[in-house]
Motif scaffolding. Structure first.
Motif, PDB file in Angstrom:
ATOM      1  N   VAL A 108     -12.444  -3.998  26.671  1.00 61.05           N
ATOM      2  CA  VAL A 108     -11.591  -5.092  26.186  1.00 61.05           C
ATOM      3  C   VAL A 108     -12.406  -6.055  25.320  1.00 61.05           C
ATOM      4  CG1 VAL A 108     -11.894  -6.376  28.356  1.00 61.05           C
ATOM      5  CG2 VAL A 108      -9.976  -6.916  26.876  1.00 61.05           C
ATOM      6  N   GLN A 109     -11.827  -6.409  24.219  1.00 60.32           N
ATOM      7  CA  GLN A 109     -12.465  -7.365  23.308  1.00 60.32           C
ATOM      8  C   GLN A 109     -12.630  -8.687  24.051  1.00 60.32           C
ATOM      9  OE1 GLN A 109     -10.559  -7.049  19.554  1.00 60.32           O
ATOM     10  NE2 GLN A 109     -11.079  -9.117  18.916  1.00 60.32           N
ATOM     11  N   ARG A 110     -13.834  -9.243  24.056  1.00 63.87           N
ATOM     12  CA  ARG A 110     -14.107 -10.431  24.866  1.00 63.87           C
ATOM     13  C   ARG A 110     -13.279 -11.645  24.436  1.00 63.87           C
ATOM     14  NH1 ARG A 110     -13.937 -14.292  26.749  1.00 63.87           N
ATOM     15  NH2 ARG A 110     -15.342 -15.485  28.088  1.00 63.87           N
ATOM     16  N   ASN A 111     -12.896 -11.713  23.162  1.00 63.63           N
ATOM     17  CA  ASN A 111     -12.090 -12.867  22.732  1.00 63.63           C
ATOM     18  C   ASN A 111     -10.598 -12.523  22.735  1.00 63.63           C
ATOM     19  OD1 ASN A 111     -12.617 -11.126  20.574  1.00 63.63           O
ATOM     20  ND2 ASN A 111     -12.302 -12.717  19.028  1.00 63.63           N
ATOM     21  N   ALA A 112     -10.168 -11.789  23.764  1.00 69.33           N
ATOM     22  CA  ALA A 112      -8.738 -11.485  23.902  1.00 69.33           C
ATOM     23  C   ALA A 112      -8.004 -12.701  24.469  1.00 69.33           C
ATOM     24  CB  ALA A 112      -8.563 -10.295  24.839  1.00 69.33           C
ATOM     25  N   HIS A 113      -6.674 -12.662  24.337  1.00 70.56           N
ATOM     26  CA  HIS A 113      -5.838 -13.732  24.891  1.00 70.56           C
ATOM     27  C   HIS A 113      -5.852 -13.647  26.423  1.00 70.56           C
ATOM     28  CE1 HIS A 113      -1.847 -15.602  25.921  1.00 70.56           C
ATOM     29  NE2 HIS A 113      -2.301 -16.495  25.057  1.00 70.56           N
ATOM     30  N   LYS A 114      -5.618 -14.770  27.067  1.00 72.31           N
ATOM     31  CA  LYS A 114      -5.697 -14.806  28.542  1.00 72.31           C
ATOM     32  C   LYS A 114      -4.730 -13.811  29.196  1.00 72.31           C
ATOM     33  CE  LYS A 114      -2.455 -18.606  29.117  1.00 72.31           C
ATOM     34  NZ  LYS A 114      -2.068 -19.713  29.970  1.00 72.31           N
ATOM     35  N   SER A 115      -3.624 -13.486  28.534  1.00 71.41           N
ATOM     36  CA  SER A 115      -2.649 -12.561  29.149  1.00 71.41           C
ATOM     37  C   SER A 115      -3.260 -11.176  29.363  1.00 71.41           C
ATOM     38  CB  SER A 115      -1.388 -12.447  28.286  1.00 71.41           C
ATOM     39  OG  SER A 115      -1.711 -12.108  26.961  1.00 71.41           O
ATOM     40  N   ILE A 116      -4.210 -10.789  28.515  1.00 75.59           N
ATOM     41  CA  ILE A 116      -4.893  -9.497  28.685  1.00 75.59           C
ATOM     42  C   ILE A 116      -5.761  -9.540  29.945  1.00 75.59           C
ATOM     43  CG2 ILE A 116      -6.656  -7.965  27.681  1.00 75.59           C
ATOM     44  CD1 ILE A 116      -4.219  -7.730  26.007  1.00 75.59           C
ATOM     45  N   PHE A 117      -6.510 -10.642  30.101  1.00 77.91           N
ATOM     46  CA  PHE A 117      -7.376 -10.748  31.289  1.00 77.91           C
ATOM     47  C   PHE A 117      -6.531 -10.842  32.560  1.00 77.91           C
ATOM     48  CE2 PHE A 117      -9.946 -12.378  27.735  1.00 77.91           C
ATOM     49  CZ  PHE A 117     -10.940 -11.405  27.771  1.00 77.91           C
ATOM     50  N   ASN A 118      -5.385 -11.551  32.461  1.00 77.38           N
ATOM     51  CA  ASN A 118      -4.490 -11.617  33.621  1.00 77.38           C
ATOM     52  C   ASN A 118      -3.970 -10.228  33.961  1.00 77.38           C
ATOM     53  OD1 ASN A 118      -4.817 -14.354  33.806  1.00 77.38           O
ATOM     54  ND2 ASN A 118      -2.991 -14.855  32.619  1.00 77.38           N
ATOM     55  N   ALA A 119      -3.636  -9.452  32.923  1.00 79.87           N
ATOM     56  CA  ALA A 119      -3.120  -8.091  33.143  1.00 79.87           C
ATOM     57  C   ALA A 119      -4.177  -7.237  33.834  1.00 79.87           C
ATOM     58  CB  ALA A 119      -2.709  -7.467  31.819  1.00 79.87           C
ATOM     59  N   LEU A 120      -5.437  -7.397  33.423  1.00 77.75           N
ATOM     60  CA  LEU A 120      -6.509  -6.614  34.052  1.00 77.75           C
ATOM     61  C   LEU A 120      -6.634  -6.990  35.528  1.00 77.75           C
ATOM     62  CD1 LEU A 120      -9.108  -6.681  31.152  1.00 77.75           C
ATOM     63  CD2 LEU A 120      -7.873  -4.693  32.010  1.00 77.75           C
ATOM     64  N   GLU A 121      -6.545  -8.301  35.787  1.00 76.73           N
ATOM     65  CA  GLU A 121      -6.638  -8.734  37.191  1.00 76.73           C
ATOM     66  C   GLU A 121      -5.471  -8.166  38.005  1.00 76.73           C
ATOM     67  OE1 GLU A 121      -7.167 -12.931  37.871  1.00 76.73           O
ATOM     68  OE2 GLU A 121      -6.541 -12.729  39.968  1.00 76.73           O
ATOM     69  N   LEU A 122      -4.257  -8.263  37.465  1.00 74.61           N
ATOM     70  CA  LEU A 122      -3.080  -7.807  38.216  1.00 74.61           C
ATOM     71  C   LEU A 122      -3.093  -6.301  38.455  1.00 74.61           C
ATOM     72  CD1 LEU A 122      -0.366 -10.035  36.513  1.00 74.61           C
ATOM     73  CD2 LEU A 122      -1.021 -10.099  38.924  1.00 74.61           C
ATOM     74  N   THR A 123      -3.560  -5.548  37.475  1.00 70.51           N
ATOM     75  CA  THR A 123      -3.555  -4.092  37.632  1.00 70.51           C
ATOM     76  C   THR A 123      -4.738  -3.609  38.475  1.00 70.51           C
ATOM     77  OG1 THR A 123      -4.814  -3.844  35.592  1.00 70.51           O
ATOM     78  CG2 THR A 123      -2.419  -3.622  35.408  1.00 70.51           C
ATOM     79  N   GLY A 124      -5.713  -4.484  38.688  1.00 71.18           N
ATOM     80  CA  GLY A 124      -6.889  -4.078  39.467  1.00 71.18           C
ATOM     81  C   GLY A 124      -7.866  -3.254  38.655  1.00 71.18           C
ATOM     82  N   ALA A 125      -7.707  -3.267  37.328  1.00 71.66           N
ATOM     83  CA  ALA A 125      -8.660  -2.563  36.459  1.00 71.66           C
ATOM     84  C   ALA A 125      -9.873  -3.461  36.223  1.00 71.66           C
ATOM     85  CB  ALA A 125      -7.993  -2.214  35.142  1.00 71.66           C
ATOM     86  N   ASN A 126     -11.001  -2.843  35.877  1.00 68.14           N
ATOM     87  CA  ASN A 126     -12.229  -3.613  35.669  1.00 68.14           C
ATOM     88  C   ASN A 126     -12.616  -3.627  34.199  1.00 68.14           C
ATOM     89  OD1 ASN A 126     -12.562  -4.205  38.420  1.00 68.14           O
ATOM     90  ND2 ASN A 126     -13.424  -2.178  38.757  1.00 68.14           N
ATOM     91  N   PRO A 127     -12.856  -4.822  33.652  1.00 68.61           N
ATOM     92  CA  PRO A 127     -13.140  -4.906  32.218  1.00 68.61           C
ATOM     93  C   PRO A 127     -14.572  -4.564  31.845  1.00 68.61           C
ATOM     94  CG  PRO A 127     -13.148  -7.092  33.200  1.00 68.61           C
ATOM     95  CD  PRO A 127     -12.798  -6.131  34.304  1.00 68.61           C
ATOM     96  N   VAL A 128     -14.724  -3.894  30.702  1.00 67.26           N
ATOM     97  CA  VAL A 128     -16.023  -3.799  30.025  1.00 67.26           C
ATOM     98  C   VAL A 128     -15.833  -4.656  28.778  1.00 67.26           C
ATOM     99  CG1 VAL A 128     -17.556  -2.305  28.713  1.00 67.26           C
ATOM    100  CG2 VAL A 128     -16.495  -1.467  30.820  1.00 67.26           C
ATOM    101  N   PHE A 129     -16.547  -5.751  28.727  1.00 68.23           N
ATOM    102  CA  PHE A 129     -16.346  -6.663  27.599  1.00 68.23           C
ATOM    103  C   PHE A 129     -17.027  -6.148  26.339  1.00 68.23           C
ATOM    104  CE2 PHE A 129     -16.176 -10.223  30.920  1.00 68.23           C
ATOM    105  CZ  PHE A 129     -14.797 -10.136  30.996  1.00 68.23           C
ATOM    106  N   LEU A 130     -16.292  -6.144  25.236  1.00 67.92           N
ATOM    107  CA  LEU A 130     -16.873  -5.794  23.937  1.00 67.92           C
ATOM    108  C   LEU A 130     -17.013  -7.082  23.132  1.00 67.92           C
ATOM    109  CD1 LEU A 130     -14.756  -2.656  22.950  1.00 67.92           C
ATOM    110  CD2 LEU A 130     -16.809  -2.777  24.354  1.00 67.92           C
ATOM    111  N   SER A 131     -18.238  -7.340  22.659  1.00 62.12           N
ATOM    112  CA  SER A 131     -18.454  -8.577  21.896  1.00 62.12           C
ATOM    113  C   SER A 131     -17.902  -8.431  20.490  1.00 62.12           C
ATOM    114  CB  SER A 131     -19.944  -8.881  21.786  1.00 62.12           C
ATOM    115  OG  SER A 131     -20.457  -9.022  23.056  1.00 62.12           O
TER     116      SER A 131
END
Ligand code: PLP
Length: 474
Positions: free
Chosen positions: A107-130
């Motif tokens: 996931v692009q590190r400067n994504a909108h908060k809804s993307i990070f919320n979606a990752l939290e809700l789905t239980g997926a783990n992010p790999v941040f891309l700068s």
């Protein structure tokens, strides 16, 4: 009245024309019981529900189906959906449809908060891309092919990739087509948050849309750049990896069972607007835009920055932060989309041939604002490009680990080195400066302090009154 080629708008109008007596929800009964201003009450006559002839968003078979089919045809998707809770719900649904708990997601590190919320809700783990640093706008831009390849080498088990393009500031990911090719060669579906690009389709002079470049799922805020109502958005799918039925399944779970017909009709109308946008309309938009840029450039102390998206303009006032410029403009009745330390961002109207005359002439007001700023003390601003510095990384603690950990508030001076308990988000643009579970660096704190001093609004794990940050107790 006939609404050519807008099936849902027409269905609403047909229903309204029958002067129906309401013994159904909503309780305002076509606006009759409402005490809102009269113009709003009039619009409530169209605020209807799943009545005979008006179809059903979650099982479309008539006017809504026709309208969504026309949308899919325009954007070239396998299926397109109307969204009544913004791109926010689109981002949630596309991630739910694609990933499983524990999956790794780039996931692009400067994504909108809804993307990070979606990752939290789905239980997926992010790999941040700068993202690369964008010199033109002095903001975090988009992710390069090189960064994606590096991440794939480091994390070969990634199950999905999420990119944001264009950015809020109108910066386009020029590598997207190649990135999609590479991801697909690893059987990784590419999800694109194109919240700011619903209008790309209207003319070749705008960038190519992510769907055309081969993205699997694309979310667009029609309300941001097309003439749709706030919260009205599109979700498109065209994928060999993700099933249409899964997206529909999650959308019916995540969206209201009483979706607003005003919002949906405005989506049908926005699609029609985009579809009928022609060469003359574009010429007239260009004329409007060029005149505005010319006039603003002639004002002393003003710098105008054009980005990849012609609908976005950045305005800088020499020696002043964007927040100061924003305040000066708002005092004269001009409201930019957002401000940051360097500039304000304008979202221009996508005018059609007759509309440009309806756009108010703002240059005199800009001039008064600039004259006023010329008498003010100037400031210098520090450059913050921490988002673009690191190689692919992850959080220190995942969302599920954070749920079991204690949290506490600490003074900002002692926050460096601790782990953020929740996201810290300058708003707008809604891009987390820190994500929940990220280690807080000296640079993060410097930027937070600078933004607070400049008057930026925040959401999340920060208390501006007590000057404290919420951290994990390790
Ligand atoms: C890049 C991006 N994605 C998603 C969203 C959420 O969109 P919406 O307001 O349509 O829910 C925003 C909102 O600003 C955004 O900037």
């Amino acid at each position: 009245m006939k609404y050519q080629d807008r099936p849902l708008v027409q269905a609403l109008q047909n229903f309204h024309d029958r002067k129906p007596v309401s013994f159904h929800v909503p309780g305002h009964k076509g606006g009759v019981l409402s005490n809102l201003p009269v113009t709003v009450r009039q619009a409530l006559a169209y605020d209807l529900t799943e009545l005979t002839g008006l179809d059903d968003l979650h099982e479309p078979s008539a006017a809504i189906k026709e309208a969504e089919d026309k949308l899919a045809c325009l954007y070239g998707s396998e299926r397109s959906f109307f969204l009544v809770n913004g791109s926010t719900v689109g981002n949630l649904a596309m991630l739910y449809a694609t990933v499983r708990p524990g999956d790794l997601v780039m996931v692009q590190r400067n994504a909108h908060k809804s993307i990070f919320n979606a990752l939290e809700l789905t239980g997926a783990n992010p790999v941040f891309l700068s993202p690369d640093w964008d010199e033109l706008t002095q903001t975090a831009g988009t992710v390069s092919l090189k960064t994606v390849k590096e991440a794939l080498t480091q994390y070969p088990n990634v199950k999905a990739a999420v990119f944001t393009t264009p950015t809020y500031y109108g910066i386009l990911n020029k590598d997207l087509e190649q990135i999609i090719e590479v991801c697909h060669s690893f059987s990784i579906p590419v999800l694109v948050d194109e919240a700011h690009g619903a209008h790309f389709i209207v003319h070749d002079a705008f960038p190519t849309s992510a769907l055309e470049l081969g993205a699997d799922l694309v979310v667009q805020s029609a309300h941001k750049t097309l003439p749709a109502m706030t919260m009205a958005s599109f979700l498109h799918i065209h994928s060999q990896f993700v099933k249409v039925e899964r997206v529909a399944h999650y959308l019916q779970m995540l969206q209201s069972s009483s979706p607003s017909y005003l919002l949906m009709a405005s989506l049908d109308d926005a699609r029609y607007y985009a579809e009928t946008y022609d060469e003359k309309d574009y010429e007239s938009f260009q004329l409007y835009r060029r005149n505005l840029i010319q006039d603003l450039c002639n004002l002393a102390g003003v710098e105008v920055v054009e980005t990849d998206d012609q609908l976005k303009l950045l305005i800088r006032a020499t020696g002043h932060t964007g927040f100061v410029l924003q305040k000066a403009l708002e005092m004269r009745g001009i409201y930019p989309e957002l401000a940051d330390l360097y500039q304000v961002l304008l979202v221009l109207p996508l005018v059609k041939v007759r509309d440009e005359k309806r756009c108010v002439d703002v240059v005199d007001k800009f001039k008064v604002a600039m004259d006023c700023l010329a008498e003010k003390k100037t400031t210098s601003v520090r450059l913050h490009n921490y988002l673009s510095k690191s190689s692919p990384s992850s959080v220190v603690y995942t969302a599920s680990q954070l749920h079991t950990m204690d949290m506490g508030w600490v003074n900002m001076q002692s926050a460096t080195g601790r782990v953020a308990a929740d996201a810290i988000i300058p708003y707008p643009p809604g891009i987390p400066l820190l994500c929940a579970g990220e280690r807080i660096s000296h640079e993060h704190m410097e930027q937070i302090q600078d933004l607070l001093m400049a008057g930026c609004r925040f959401q999340g794990a920060i208390n501006r009154e007590t000057k404290q940050i919420k951290v994990v107790v390790e």
